[in-house]
Motif scaffolding. Structure first.
Motif, PDB file in Angstrom:
ATOM      1  N   SER A 153      96.340 -48.285   3.441  1.00 19.69           N
ATOM      2  CA  SER A 153      96.891 -46.766   2.537  1.00 19.69           C
ATOM      3  C   SER A 153      97.624 -47.853   1.577  1.00 19.69           C
ATOM      4  N   SER A 154      97.089 -47.558   0.127  1.00 20.84           N
ATOM      5  CA  SER A 154      97.473 -47.673  -1.582  1.00 20.84           C
ATOM      6  C   SER A 154      98.845 -46.678  -1.738  1.00 20.84           C
ATOM      7  N   GLY A 155      98.425 -45.627  -1.026  1.00 23.62           N
ATOM      8  CA  GLY A 155      99.512 -44.356  -1.515  1.00 23.62           C
ATOM      9  C   GLY A 155      99.137 -44.011  -2.672  1.00 23.62           C
ATOM     10  N   HIS A 156      97.833 -44.070  -2.863  1.00 20.01           N
ATOM     11  CA  HIS A 156      97.157 -43.576  -4.614  1.00 20.01           C
ATOM     12  C   HIS A 156      95.621 -42.753  -3.281  1.00 20.01           C
ATOM     13  N   LYS A 157      95.286 -41.193  -3.768  1.00 16.03           N
ATOM     14  CA  LYS A 157      94.917 -40.375  -2.589  1.00 16.03           C
ATOM     15  C   LYS A 157      93.536 -40.615  -3.010  1.00 16.03           C
ATOM     16  N   ALA A 158      92.824 -41.045  -4.601  1.00 17.28           N
ATOM     17  CA  ALA A 158      91.547 -41.383  -4.869  1.00 17.28           C
ATOM     18  C   ALA A 158      91.385 -42.549  -4.483  1.00 17.28           C
ATOM     19  N   THR A 159      91.680 -43.781  -4.636  1.00 14.81           N
ATOM     20  CA  THR A 159      91.583 -45.243  -4.407  1.00 14.81           C
ATOM     21  C   THR A 159      91.499 -45.113  -2.428  1.00 14.81           C
ATOM     22  N   ASP A 160      92.558 -44.725  -1.555  1.00 13.10           N
ATOM     23  CA  ASP A 160      92.131 -44.510  -0.762  1.00 13.10           C
ATOM     24  C   ASP A 160      90.491 -43.634   0.305  1.00 13.10           C
ATOM     25  N   HIS A 161      90.754 -43.129  -0.564  1.00 15.18           N
ATOM     26  CA  HIS A 161      89.256 -41.644  -0.330  1.00 15.18           C
ATOM     27  C   HIS A 161      87.902 -42.944  -0.514  1.00 15.18           C
ATOM     28  N   LEU A 162      88.233 -44.196  -1.341  1.00 15.04           N
ATOM     29  CA  LEU A 162      87.140 -44.390  -1.678  1.00 15.04           C
ATOM     30  C   LEU A 162      87.094 -45.202  -1.138  1.00 15.04           C
ATOM     31  N   ALA A 187      82.425 -41.157  12.376  1.00 13.97           N
ATOM     32  CA  ALA A 187      82.853 -42.066  12.182  1.00 13.97           C
ATOM     33  C   ALA A 187      84.073 -41.516  10.889  1.00 13.97           C
ATOM     34  N   LYS A 188      84.967 -42.103  10.903  1.00 15.49           N
ATOM     35  CA  LYS A 188      86.605 -41.335  10.524  1.00 15.49           C
ATOM     36  C   LYS A 188      85.474 -40.986   8.877  1.00 15.49           C
ATOM     37  N   VAL A 189      86.466 -39.834   8.207  1.00 13.12           N
ATOM     38  CA  VAL A 189      86.329 -39.483   6.356  1.00 13.12           C
ATOM     39  C   VAL A 189      87.113 -39.176   6.383  1.00 13.12           C
ATOM     40  N   LEU A 190      87.398 -38.677   5.159  1.00 13.79           N
ATOM     41  CA  LEU A 190      88.365 -37.484   5.069  1.00 13.79           C
ATOM     42  C   LEU A 190      88.482 -36.708   4.163  1.00 13.79           C
ATOM     43  N   GLN A 191      88.991 -35.604   3.914  1.00  8.38           N
ATOM     44  CA  GLN A 191      89.040 -34.437   3.900  1.00  8.38           C
ATOM     45  C   GLN A 191      87.676 -34.359   2.618  1.00  8.38           C
ATOM     46  N   GLY A 192      87.172 -33.949   3.336  1.00  6.31           N
ATOM     47  CA  GLY A 192      86.027 -32.903   2.129  1.00  6.31           C
ATOM     48  C   GLY A 192      84.530 -33.523   2.671  1.00  6.31           C
ATOM     49  N   GLY A 193      84.638 -34.765   4.001  1.00  5.58           N
ATOM     50  CA  GLY A 193      83.012 -35.266   3.876  1.00  5.58           C
ATOM     51  C   GLY A 193      83.143 -36.817   3.675  1.00  5.58           C
ATOM     52  N   ALA A 194      81.897 -37.225   4.049  1.00  6.37           N
ATOM     53  CA  ALA A 194      81.121 -38.521   3.268  1.00  6.37           C
ATOM     54  C   ALA A 194      81.214 -38.493   1.958  1.00  6.37           C
ATOM     55  N   GLU A 195      80.672 -38.775   1.018  1.00  4.97           N
ATOM     56  CA  GLU A 195      80.305 -38.642  -0.301  1.00  4.97           C
ATOM     57  C   GLU A 195      79.314 -37.917  -0.118  1.00  4.97           C
ATOM     58  N   ASP A 196      78.481 -37.482  -1.234  1.00  5.11           N
ATOM     59  CA  ASP A 196      77.515 -37.129  -1.398  1.00  5.11           C
ATOM     60  C   ASP A 196      75.866 -37.771  -1.206  1.00  5.11           C
ATOM     61  N   SER A 197      76.395 -38.819  -1.799  1.00  9.88           N
ATOM     62  CA  SER A 197      75.267 -39.722  -1.462  1.00  9.88           C
ATOM     63  C   SER A 197      75.000 -40.362   0.333  1.00  9.88           C
ATOM     64  N   LEU A 198      76.307 -40.680   0.579  1.00 12.12           N
ATOM     65  CA  LEU A 198      76.522 -40.852   1.794  1.00 12.12           C
ATOM     66  C   LEU A 198      75.671 -39.391   3.332  1.00 12.12           C
ATOM     67  N   GLN A 199      75.795 -38.688   2.379  1.00  6.65           N
ATOM     68  CA  GLN A 199      76.324 -37.467   3.157  1.00  6.65           C
ATOM     69  C   GLN A 199      74.309 -36.706   2.939  1.00  6.65           C
ATOM     70  N   LYS A 224      88.238 -36.499   8.528  1.00  5.19           N
ATOM     71  CA  LYS A 224      87.454 -35.365   9.536  1.00  5.19           C
ATOM     72  C   LYS A 224      87.036 -36.778   9.403  1.00  5.19           C
ATOM     73  N   PHE A 225      86.029 -35.905  10.643  1.00  6.03           N
ATOM     74  CA  PHE A 225      85.079 -37.294  11.367  1.00  6.03           C
ATOM     75  C   PHE A 225      83.464 -36.588  11.103  1.00  6.03           C
ATOM     76  N   VAL A 226      82.380 -37.943  11.071  1.00  2.80           N
ATOM     77  CA  VAL A 226      81.239 -37.152  10.706  1.00  2.80           C
ATOM     78  C   VAL A 226      80.553 -37.336  11.296  1.00  2.80           C
ATOM     79  N   VAL A 227      79.798 -36.116  12.246  1.00  8.66           N
ATOM     80  CA  VAL A 227      78.900 -36.872  13.766  1.00  8.66           C
ATOM     81  C   VAL A 227      77.880 -36.441  13.568  1.00  8.66           C
ATOM     82  N   ALA A 228      76.877 -37.610  13.341  1.00  7.45           N
ATOM     83  CA  ALA A 228      75.348 -37.647  13.381  1.00  7.45           C
ATOM     84  C   ALA A 228      74.697 -37.889  14.252  1.00  7.45           C
ATOM     85  N   GLN A 229      73.634 -36.698  14.491  1.00  6.59           N
ATOM     86  CA  GLN A 229      72.705 -37.218  15.542  1.00  6.59           C
ATOM     87  C   GLN A 229      71.254 -36.889  15.895  1.00  6.59           C
TER      88      GLN A 229
END
Length: 233
Positions: A153-162, A187-199, A224-229
């Motif tokens: 954690s960097s303490g900066h929410k946007a940076t940690d998300h990236l 895999a673990k992601v953050l609130q809002g799920g994976a970024e649009d491109s990855l999703q 959150k966690f993304v579960v792709a099957q």
């Protein structure tokens, strides 16, 4: 003897931690949360290396991807709780007669204490040739690639998300290389799920993609966690 079921009696069970000299308030809060976390106690009582074990247990209860005979790769496996769960679920020790025997492979940048039934290696999974090394250790493709990794954690929410999305993307690309058709990526992601491109990429490569917060994730956590099957190959 009758049990005390009053609210006061319940409150008295809470462990309170006093701030000690030299210890930050944030550290005191963390310690108090740990001491009062039922999942921490369960992990200790049931022999798991951390409360995170219950996250993969709960995800598997819902999506059923850790089946006997499955070959599983746990990326960033330290301290090993997810591997412990996988060993039991895929029958890696061969203790369930009449069931196929699975294979659990854990990899991490740091050395991890041995886990009965799991094969653990030090490996940078983002290094060139890591996918071929993983398949060599498994003696074939994987059925499941899973990751509970989180960047510091960097303490900066946007940076940690990236940062955590970047880790998830790297894990996903290794999964694309080592999974066999029909496989699962978790895999673990953050609130809002994976970024649009990855999703979008996951939805293109897998039959179903879900973003879920298991009960074992703390309510104040943004994970959150993304579960792709159903990997399409």
């Amino acid at each position: 003897m009758a049990k005390n079921t009053s609210g006061r009696g319940q409150r008295d069970l809470t462990v309170k931690v006093k701030t000690a000299r030299g210890r930050k308030l944030s550290s005191t809060r963390w310690l108090q949360r740990q001491l009062n976390d039922p999942y921490v106690k369960r992990a200790r009582d049931e022999g798991f290396r951390g409360r995170a074990a219950f996250k993969i247990l709960e995800l598997d209860e819902k999506y059923r991807f850790l089946v006997p005979g499955a070959r599983v790769v746990d990326l960033g496996c330290a301290p090993g709780g997810w591997c412990q769960v996988a060993v039991s679920r895929v029958n890696a020790l061969g203790e369930r007669s009449g069931k196929a025997r699975g294979h659990v492979l854990g990899v991490d940048l740091q050395e991890v204490e041995p886990i009965a039934g799991a094969e653990i290696h030090q490996l940078d999974f983002m290094a060139d040739g890591a996918d071929e090394q993983v398949k060599s250790w498994l003696d074939g493709p994987a059925d499941v690639v899973m990751s509970d990794m989180a960047a510091s954690s960097s303490g900066h929410k946007a940076t940690d998300h990236l940062r955590i999305v970047a880790l998830c993307e790297a894990a996903a690309h290794l999964a694309f290389d080592v999974l066999q058709p029909g496989g699962t990526f978790v895999a673990k992601v953050l609130q809002g799920g994976a970024e649009d491109s990855l999703q979008a990429e996951l939805k293109r490569r897998f039959k179903s993609v879900a973003n879920v917060k298991p009960p074992a994730s703390r309510s104040d956590s943004s994970e959150k966690f993304v579960v792709a099957q159903g990997f399409r190959g």
